[in-house]
Write a protein that holds these residues in place. Structure first.
Motif, PDB file in Angstrom:
ATOM      1  N   ASP A  39       0.831  -1.212   0.000  1.00 37.37           N
ATOM      2  CA  ASP A  39       0.000   0.000   0.000  1.00 37.37           C
ATOM      3  C   ASP A  39       0.864   1.260   0.000  1.00 37.37           C
ATOM      4  OD1 ASP A  39      -2.207  -1.613   0.082  1.00 37.37           O
ATOM      5  OD2 ASP A  39      -2.500  -1.443   2.245  1.00 37.37           O
ATOM      6  N   ILE A  40       2.095   1.136   0.481  1.00 40.35           N
ATOM      7  CA  ILE A  40       2.995   2.299   0.524  1.00 40.35           C
ATOM      8  C   ILE A  40       3.270   2.821  -0.882  1.00 40.35           C
ATOM      9  CG2 ILE A  40       5.309   3.084   1.162  1.00 40.35           C
ATOM     10  CD1 ILE A  40       5.268   1.032   3.423  1.00 40.35           C
ATOM     11  N   SER A  41       3.510   1.908  -1.831  1.00 39.99           N
ATOM     12  CA  SER A  41       3.770   2.333  -3.209  1.00 39.99           C
ATOM     13  C   SER A  41       2.525   2.956  -3.838  1.00 39.99           C
ATOM     14  CB  SER A  41       4.244   1.136  -4.047  1.00 39.99           C
ATOM     15  OG  SER A  41       3.308   0.076  -3.988  1.00 39.99           O
ATOM     16  N   ALA A  42       1.343   2.419  -3.519  1.00 39.69           N
ATOM     17  CA  ALA A  42       0.100   2.995  -4.037  1.00 39.69           C
ATOM     18  C   ALA A  42      -0.119   4.395  -3.467  1.00 39.69           C
ATOM     19  CB  ALA A  42      -1.081   2.093  -3.702  1.00 39.69           C
ATOM     20  N   VAL A  43       0.170   4.566  -2.189  1.00 38.79           N
ATOM     21  CA  VAL A  43       0.040   5.882  -1.558  1.00 38.79           C
ATOM     22  C   VAL A  43       0.968   6.887  -2.232  1.00 38.79           C
ATOM     23  CG1 VAL A  43       0.555   7.174   0.552  1.00 38.79           C
ATOM     24  CG2 VAL A  43      -0.776   5.064   0.683  1.00 38.79           C
ATOM     25  N   PHE A  44       2.184   6.457  -2.568  1.00 37.94           N
ATOM     26  CA  PHE A  44       3.128   7.354  -3.251  1.00 37.94           C
ATOM     27  C   PHE A  44       2.578   7.818  -4.593  1.00 37.94           C
ATOM     28  CE2 PHE A  44       6.531   7.761  -6.439  1.00 37.94           C
ATOM     29  CZ  PHE A  44       7.183   8.869  -5.927  1.00 37.94           C
ATOM     30  N   PHE A  45       2.045   6.877  -5.388  1.00 43.24           N
ATOM     31  CA  PHE A  45       1.529   7.245  -6.708  1.00 43.24           C
ATOM     32  C   PHE A  45       0.352   8.202  -6.589  1.00 43.24           C
ATOM     33  CE2 PHE A  45      -1.520   6.535 -10.177  1.00 43.24           C
ATOM     34  CZ  PHE A  45      -0.739   6.889 -11.258  1.00 43.24           C
ATOM     35  N   TYR A  46      -0.587   7.907  -5.692  1.00 44.19           N
ATOM     36  CA  TYR A  46      -1.766   8.768  -5.578  1.00 44.19           C
ATOM     37  C   TYR A  46      -1.461  10.064  -4.846  1.00 44.19           C
ATOM     38  CZ  TYR A  46      -4.313   4.994  -7.686  1.00 44.19           C
ATOM     39  OH  TYR A  46      -4.747   4.051  -8.587  1.00 44.19           O
ATOM     40  N   LEU A  47      -0.329  10.122  -4.163  1.00 41.96           N
ATOM     41  CA  LEU A  47       0.161  11.399  -3.646  1.00 41.96           C
ATOM     42  C   LEU A  47       0.526  12.301  -4.827  1.00 41.96           C
ATOM     43  CD1 LEU A  47       2.682  11.972  -0.770  1.00 41.96           C
ATOM     44  CD2 LEU A  47       3.089  13.044  -2.972  1.00 41.96           C
ATOM     45  N   LEU A  48       1.178  11.723  -5.837  1.00 40.43           N
ATOM     46  CA  LEU A  48       1.503  12.487  -7.045  1.00 40.43           C
ATOM     47  C   LEU A  48       0.232  12.999  -7.723  1.00 40.43           C
ATOM     48  CD1 LEU A  48       4.254  10.183  -8.638  1.00 40.43           C
ATOM     49  CD2 LEU A  48       4.576  12.139  -7.108  1.00 40.43           C
ATOM     50  N   ILE A  49      -0.777  12.145  -7.796  1.00 35.51           N
ATOM     51  CA  ILE A  49      -2.045  12.548  -8.402  1.00 35.51           C
ATOM     52  C   ILE A  49      -2.689  13.672  -7.596  1.00 35.51           C
ATOM     53  CG2 ILE A  49      -4.335  11.768  -9.104  1.00 35.51           C
ATOM     54  CD1 ILE A  49      -2.000  10.644 -10.762  1.00 35.51           C
ATOM     55  N   SER A  50      -2.573  13.615  -6.284  1.00 40.68           N
ATOM     56  CA  SER A  50      -3.141  14.659  -5.424  1.00 40.68           C
ATOM     57  C   SER A  50      -2.477  16.009  -5.698  1.00 40.68           C
ATOM     58  CB  SER A  50      -2.973  14.282  -3.947  1.00 40.68           C
ATOM     59  OG  SER A  50      -3.688  13.110  -3.630  1.00 40.68           O
ATOM     60  N   VAL A  51      -1.168  15.997  -5.907  1.00 37.12           N
ATOM     61  CA  VAL A  51      -0.452  17.242  -6.217  1.00 37.12           C
ATOM     62  C   VAL A  51      -0.941  17.822  -7.540  1.00 37.12           C
ATOM     63  CG1 VAL A  51       1.810  18.220  -6.790  1.00 37.12           C
ATOM     64  CG2 VAL A  51       1.602  16.593  -4.894  1.00 37.12           C
ATOM     65  N   VAL A  52      -1.136  16.958  -8.541  1.00 37.81           N
ATOM     66  CA  VAL A  52      -1.612  17.414  -9.846  1.00 37.81           C
ATOM     67  C   VAL A  52      -3.034  17.971  -9.734  1.00 37.81           C
ATOM     68  CG1 VAL A  52      -2.188  16.695 -12.193  1.00 37.81           C
ATOM     69  CG2 VAL A  52      -0.130  15.795 -11.086  1.00 37.81           C
ATOM     70  N   MET A  53      -3.911  17.273  -9.016  1.00 39.35           N
ATOM     71  CA  MET A  53      -5.286  17.738  -8.850  1.00 39.35           C
ATOM     72  C   MET A  53      -5.336  19.060  -8.091  1.00 39.35           C
ATOM     73  SD  MET A  53      -7.124  15.721 -10.520  1.00 39.35           S
ATOM     74  CE  MET A  53      -8.655  16.508 -10.015  1.00 39.35           C
ATOM     75  N   HIS A  54      -4.449  19.209  -7.117  1.00 41.15           N
ATOM     76  CA  HIS A  54      -4.347  20.460  -6.356  1.00 41.15           C
ATOM     77  C   HIS A  54      -4.067  21.618  -7.316  1.00 41.15           C
ATOM     78  CE1 HIS A  54      -3.242  22.577  -2.471  1.00 41.15           C
ATOM     79  NE2 HIS A  54      -2.890  23.441  -3.396  1.00 41.15           N
ATOM     80  N   ALA A  55      -3.107  21.393  -8.225  1.00 39.71           N
ATOM     81  CA  ALA A  55      -2.733  22.443  -9.176  1.00 39.71           C
ATOM     82  C   ALA A  55      -3.862  22.740 -10.163  1.00 39.71           C
ATOM     83  CB  ALA A  55      -1.478  22.023  -9.933  1.00 39.71           C
ATOM     84  N   ILE A  56      -4.588  21.717 -10.592  1.00 35.48           N
ATOM     85  CA  ILE A  56      -5.694  21.911 -11.536  1.00 35.48           C
ATOM     86  C   ILE A  56      -6.809  22.743 -10.897  1.00 35.48           C
ATOM     87  CG2 ILE A  56      -7.563  20.726 -12.761  1.00 35.48           C
ATOM     88  CD1 ILE A  56      -5.598  18.445 -13.286  1.00 35.48           C
ATOM     89  N   ILE A  57      -7.180  22.395  -9.669  1.00 30.33           N
ATOM     90  CA  ILE A  57      -8.223  23.151  -8.966  1.00 30.33           C
ATOM     91  C   ILE A  57      -7.781  24.592  -8.753  1.00 30.33           C
ATOM     92  CG2 ILE A  57      -9.471  23.364  -6.769  1.00 30.33           C
ATOM     93  CD1 ILE A  57      -9.401  20.296  -6.584  1.00 30.33           C
ATOM     94  N   GLN A  58      -6.501  24.775  -8.425  1.00 28.72           N
ATOM     95  CA  GLN A  58      -5.986  26.112  -8.175  1.00 28.72           C
ATOM     96  C   GLN A  58      -6.014  26.971  -9.441  1.00 28.72           C
ATOM     97  OE1 GLN A  58      -4.930  27.297  -5.068  1.00 28.72           O
ATOM     98  NE2 GLN A  58      -5.030  29.238  -6.164  1.00 28.72           N
ATOM     99  N   GLU A  59      -5.524  26.398 -10.540  1.00 32.18           N
ATOM    100  CA  GLU A  59      -5.377  27.182 -11.769  1.00 32.18           C
ATOM    101  C   GLU A  59      -6.699  27.426 -12.479  1.00 32.18           C
ATOM    102  OE1 GLU A  59      -2.941  27.046 -16.048  1.00 32.18           O
ATOM    103  OE2 GLU A  59      -2.503  25.584 -14.451  1.00 32.18           O
ATOM    104  N   TYR A  60      -7.540  26.414 -12.557  1.00 33.51           N
ATOM    105  CA  TYR A  60      -8.744  26.522 -13.382  1.00 33.51           C
ATOM    106  C   TYR A  60      -9.993  26.931 -12.611  1.00 33.51           C
ATOM    107  CZ  TYR A  60      -5.951  24.352 -17.022  1.00 33.51           C
ATOM    108  OH  TYR A  60      -4.970  24.085 -17.951  1.00 33.51           O
ATOM    109  N   LEU A  61      -9.906  27.003 -11.291  1.00 33.10           N
ATOM    110  CA  LEU A  61     -11.076  27.390 -10.508  1.00 33.10           C
ATOM    111  C   LEU A  61     -10.764  28.533  -9.546  1.00 33.10           C
ATOM    112  CD1 LEU A  61     -14.014  26.940  -9.714  1.00 33.10           C
ATOM    113  CD2 LEU A  61     -13.238  25.194  -8.094  1.00 33.10           C
ATOM    114  N   LEU A  62      -9.884  28.281  -8.601  1.00 37.38           N
ATOM    115  CA  LEU A  62      -9.644  29.255  -7.536  1.00 37.38           C
ATOM    116  C   LEU A  62      -8.979  30.537  -8.035  1.00 37.38           C
ATOM    117  CD1 LEU A  62      -8.491  26.863  -4.662  1.00 37.38           C
ATOM    118  CD2 LEU A  62     -10.754  27.828  -5.074  1.00 37.38           C
ATOM    119  N   ASP A  63      -8.002  30.408  -8.927  1.00 42.81           N
ATOM    120  CA  ASP A  63      -7.320  31.604  -9.438  1.00 42.81           C
ATOM    121  C   ASP A  63      -8.276  32.509 -10.207  1.00 42.81           C
ATOM    122  OD1 ASP A  63      -4.959  30.900  -8.304  1.00 42.81           O
ATOM    123  OD2 ASP A  63      -4.030  30.136 -10.139  1.00 42.81           O
ATOM    124  N   LYS A  64      -9.204  31.900 -10.956  1.00 42.10           N
ATOM    125  CA  LYS A  64     -10.168  32.697 -11.724  1.00 42.10           C
ATOM    126  C   LYS A  64     -11.135  33.429 -10.803  1.00 42.10           C
ATOM    127  CE  LYS A  64      -9.982  29.902 -15.922  1.00 42.10           C
ATOM    128  NZ  LYS A  64     -10.751  29.090 -16.902  1.00 42.10           N
TER     129      LYS A  64
END
Length: 242
Positions: free
Chosen positions: A80-105
């Protein structure tokens, strides 16, 4: 061509500013390496360790009186540690998407001060996560019939989890872990770090401990109740800045 007297906005490659400005693209590329690895036979076994859920077992389930059928369940384990690492990366990407395309606007329309701007972004990011977790967790509660209080303790320890049940906890752990690199990516001030670190750490301790010690049913219900309160709080906080 850069006008005389003006400095280029492009920071040097591999500098701190370059990494911060392009961290979403960098992290997305790293995540894509694992995804592309699934397409090739030689790398598929290694890539699947990070993307897929592991520690699956078969267990008989009574579907009718006296009639049993084998279903696939998942347990907690080291992979599960390796899965957590991968989805941590996905969380960082989703954070940036929400920030750029929603919150910044939205921020551009509200013209908030720097202090309110940071608090608005924080509440907006958490609100998005809480809403998704609230509906996801509520769906699992209905599917697993956990509205009955006795079901929270019946059959303990609860080693076996359905796919969505386990995936929910993997995402929860991944999200709260991604808060720590975000402190660097978002250039969080030192005086604000302590509270954010404490906030994420408390969630991690509670969720990880309940996952490891098989209190997943009870933890799920408590998280849904808590996230409901957080949704109301974060919504009110955002409206206060609008």
């Amino acid at each position: 061509m850069v006008a005389k007297g003006k400095k280029t906005k492009n920071p040097p490659i591999l500098s701190h500013e370059f990494v911060i400005q392009n961290h979403a693209d960098i992290v997305a590329c790293v995540a894509m390496v694992f995804v592309v690895g699934l397409m090739f036979q030689i790398s598929s076994p290694l890539a699947s360790v990070f993307i897929a859920l592991h520690h699956n077992v078969s267990a008989p389930v009574e579907i009718q009186p006296g009639v049993f059928q084998d279903f696939t369940f998942y347990t907690a384990g080291v992979k599960d540690i390796s899965a957590v690492f991968f989805y941590l990366l996905i969380s960082v990407v989703m954070h940036a998407i929400i920030q750029e395309y929603l919150l910044d606007k939205v921020n551009k329309k509200l013209h908030l001060s720097k202090i309110k701007h940071a608090k608005f972004n924080e509440s907006g990011q958490l609100l998005a996560f809480y809403i998704v977790s609230l509906f996801w967790g509520g769906d699992i509660i209905l599917r697993e019939n956990l509205l009955n209080v006795s079901a929270l303790w019946e059959g303990y320890p609860h080693n076996n989890m359905t796919f969505l049940f386990k995936f929910f906890f993997i995402i929860q752990i991944s999200y709260w872990l991604h808060i720590f690199p975000e402190l660097y990516f978002q250039k969080t001030k030192r005086e604000d770090m302590a509270s954010k670190i404490q906030y994420a750490t408390l969630y991690l301790i509670f969720i990880t401990a309940s996952y490891m010690f098989r209190f997943t049913r009870l933890s799920l219900v408590l998280l849904v109740v808590h996230y409901l309160a957080e949704v109301v709080f974060r919504t009110c906080r955002i409206l206060a800045y609008a």
